[in-house]
Scaffold this active site. Sequence first.
Site, mmCIF file in Angstrom:
data_model
loop_
_atom_site.group_PDB
_atom_site.id
_atom_site.type_symbol
_atom_site.label_atom_id
_atom_site.label_comp_id
_atom_site.label_asym_id
_atom_site.label_seq_id
_atom_site.Cartn_x
_atom_site.Cartn_y
_atom_site.Cartn_z
ATOM 1 N N ASP A 201 40.356 -11.034 26.469
ATOM 2 C CA ASP A 201 42.137 -10.657 27.205
ATOM 3 C C ASP A 201 42.434 -10.039 25.759
ATOM 4 O O ASP A 201 42.327 -10.917 24.961
ATOM 5 C CB ASP A 201 42.501 -11.090 28.359
ATOM 6 C CG ASP A 201 43.623 -9.892 28.641
ATOM 7 O OD1 ASP A 201 43.349 -9.349 28.116
ATOM 8 O OD2 ASP A 201 44.251 -11.193 29.484
ATOM 9 N N GLY A 202 43.627 -9.040 25.747
ATOM 10 C CA GLY A 202 44.725 -8.899 25.271
ATOM 11 C C GLY A 202 44.000 -7.801 23.809
ATOM 12 O O GLY A 202 44.569 -7.436 22.452
ATOM 13 N N ASN A 203 43.628 -7.309 23.856
ATOM 14 C CA ASN A 203 42.499 -5.973 23.235
ATOM 15 C C ASN A 203 43.652 -4.996 22.599
ATOM 16 O O ASN A 203 44.601 -4.138 22.090
ATOM 17 C CB ASN A 203 41.488 -4.780 23.222
ATOM 18 C CG ASN A 203 40.197 -6.019 23.531
ATOM 19 O OD1 ASN A 203 40.350 -6.730 23.166
ATOM 20 N ND2 ASN A 203 38.996 -5.615 23.907
ATOM 21 N N HIS B 161 40.327 -2.165 21.512
ATOM 22 C CA HIS B 161 38.636 -2.552 22.414
ATOM 23 C C HIS B 161 37.748 -2.134 21.018
ATOM 24 O O HIS B 161 36.728 -2.706 20.695
ATOM 25 C CB HIS B 161 38.660 -1.563 23.015
ATOM 26 C CG HIS B 161 39.588 -1.623 24.164
ATOM 27 N ND1 HIS B 161 40.021 -2.266 24.814
ATOM 28 C CD2 HIS B 161 40.496 -0.349 25.064
ATOM 29 C CE1 HIS B 161 40.346 -2.493 25.974
ATOM 30 N NE2 HIS B 161 41.335 -0.924 25.652
ATOM 31 N N GLU C 18 38.820 -3.199 38.562
ATOM 32 C CA GLU C 18 40.199 -3.649 38.949
ATOM 33 C C GLU C 18 40.080 -2.275 37.424
ATOM 34 O O GLU C 18 41.025 -1.817 37.626
ATOM 35 C CB GLU C 18 41.105 -4.526 38.615
ATOM 36 C CG GLU C 18 41.090 -5.710 39.986
ATOM 37 C CD GLU C 18 39.627 -6.317 40.058
ATOM 38 O OE1 GLU C 18 39.416 -6.908 39.082
ATOM 39 O OE2 GLU C 18 39.862 -6.447 41.658
ATOM 40 N N LEU D 238 19.330 -16.663 23.702
ATOM 41 C CA LEU D 238 20.614 -16.576 23.649
ATOM 42 C C LEU D 238 20.155 -15.396 25.218
ATOM 43 O O LEU D 238 19.932 -14.195 24.745
ATOM 44 C CB LEU D 238 21.301 -16.649 23.292
ATOM 45 C CG LEU D 238 22.641 -15.998 23.947
ATOM 46 C CD1 LEU D 238 23.132 -17.267 24.347
ATOM 47 C CD2 LEU D 238 23.719 -15.208 22.445
ATOM 48 N N ARG E 157 40.195 -18.292 28.307
ATOM 49 C CA ARG E 157 40.600 -16.826 28.053
ATOM 50 C C ARG E 157 41.614 -16.778 26.916
ATOM 51 O O ARG E 157 42.180 -17.960 26.601
ATOM 52 C CB ARG E 157 41.122 -17.284 29.616
ATOM 53 C CG ARG E 157 41.676 -15.048 29.701
ATOM 54 C CD ARG E 157 42.777 -15.639 31.190
ATOM 55 N NE ARG E 157 43.324 -14.293 30.715
ATOM 56 C CZ ARG E 157 43.337 -12.909 32.115
ATOM 57 N NH1 ARG E 157 43.537 -13.310 33.433
ATOM 58 N NH2 ARG E 157 43.912 -11.964 32.389
ATOM 59 N N ILE F 68 41.932 -16.910 36.353
ATOM 60 C CA ILE F 68 40.879 -16.532 36.211
ATOM 61 C C ILE F 68 40.596 -15.063 36.843
ATOM 62 O O ILE F 68 39.387 -14.194 36.486
ATOM 63 C CB ILE F 68 40.200 -17.298 37.273
ATOM 64 C CG1 ILE F 68 40.617 -19.106 35.745
ATOM 65 C CG2 ILE F 68 39.016 -17.059 37.424
ATOM 66 C CD1 ILE F 68 39.798 -19.709 37.747
ATOM 67 N N GLU G 223 34.757 -26.199 33.299
ATOM 68 C CA GLU G 223 35.987 -26.078 31.982
ATOM 69 C C GLU G 223 36.928 -25.276 31.957
ATOM 70 O O GLU G 223 35.945 -24.294 30.893
ATOM 71 C CB GLU G 223 35.557 -27.507 31.053
ATOM 72 C CG GLU G 223 35.442 -28.898 31.516
ATOM 73 C CD GLU G 223 36.575 -29.944 32.226
ATOM 74 O OE1 GLU G 223 37.445 -29.617 31.123
ATOM 75 O OE2 GLU G 223 36.000 -30.479 32.736
#
Length: 253
Positions: free
Chosen positions: A23-25, A40, A70, A134, A191, A198, A210
């Site tokens: 979050d935060g772009n 982004h 959303e 991974l 986050r 969440i 956690e």
Amino acid sequence: MTKISAIDVDEMRVPEHVAIIMDGNGRWARQRGLPRSAGHRAGAKSVRSVVEESVRRGVRVLTVFAFSSENWRRPPTEVNVLMELFMSTLQAEIKSLIEHQVQLRIIGDMSAFSPKLQARFDEAQRVTRHHQRLILQVAANYGGRWDITRAAYSLAEEVAAGSLRLDQIDEAALAARLSFPDVRDPDLFIRTGGEKRISNFLLWQSAYTELYFSDLMWPEFDAAAYDAALNDFARRQRRFGLTGEQVVAKASA
Ligand code: FPP
């Protein structure tokens, strides 16, 4: 031989599965007088450094929230930028995913994406499917409630078809019908962007995860910031309903 204490073991502990809400772009871009699209694009670079650091630190599964159910409500121009960014990032990074032995998985409802993007996702998943270093799960058009609802629908369908009995429905049966049930639940949920929510990410799977919140905007979240989150996790004691004493006894058994 030196005996390793439970405390030392905890210090070395690397989460096997890390989930991230990036979050935060938009805010990062606005703070710099740039369009949100620039945020982004910068965010895509952070994904790369976190993937590289995950490989380096031995994280086995990384799940990132790239586009929520959303997010379709955002202005069409921003949605288009994100779709183009998924296409171009996949194209630019596929070689590196192969080089680093990263298996790519897309989780979410693919049907809403353009046929071209779906084909690109399918191809990227196909060529990386045998990689084991991974597992990188990109959640796109994903929502935790969608995932649980879909699993409930499958259970109901199987009961109606007679292939499942009502008394066979338990937590394990539902969990087995969620997206990618073969990976363990996230150990660590990060986050960025300062919000402490969440936001309909891995709702079922995060029951014992956690949580770690960073005030950094996602484009600022570099390998050092990620390391700080991993180190913070290593210092925590996960109890899964046990007492602290039971956990220490289990670790040193
Ligand atoms: C949230 O920031 C970020 C997104 C909705 C998009 C995340 C996408 C990327 C980082 C692109 C590349 C990813 C991959 C895996 C190909 P925001 O726009 O909600 O920020 P704000 O809260 O500051 O407005």
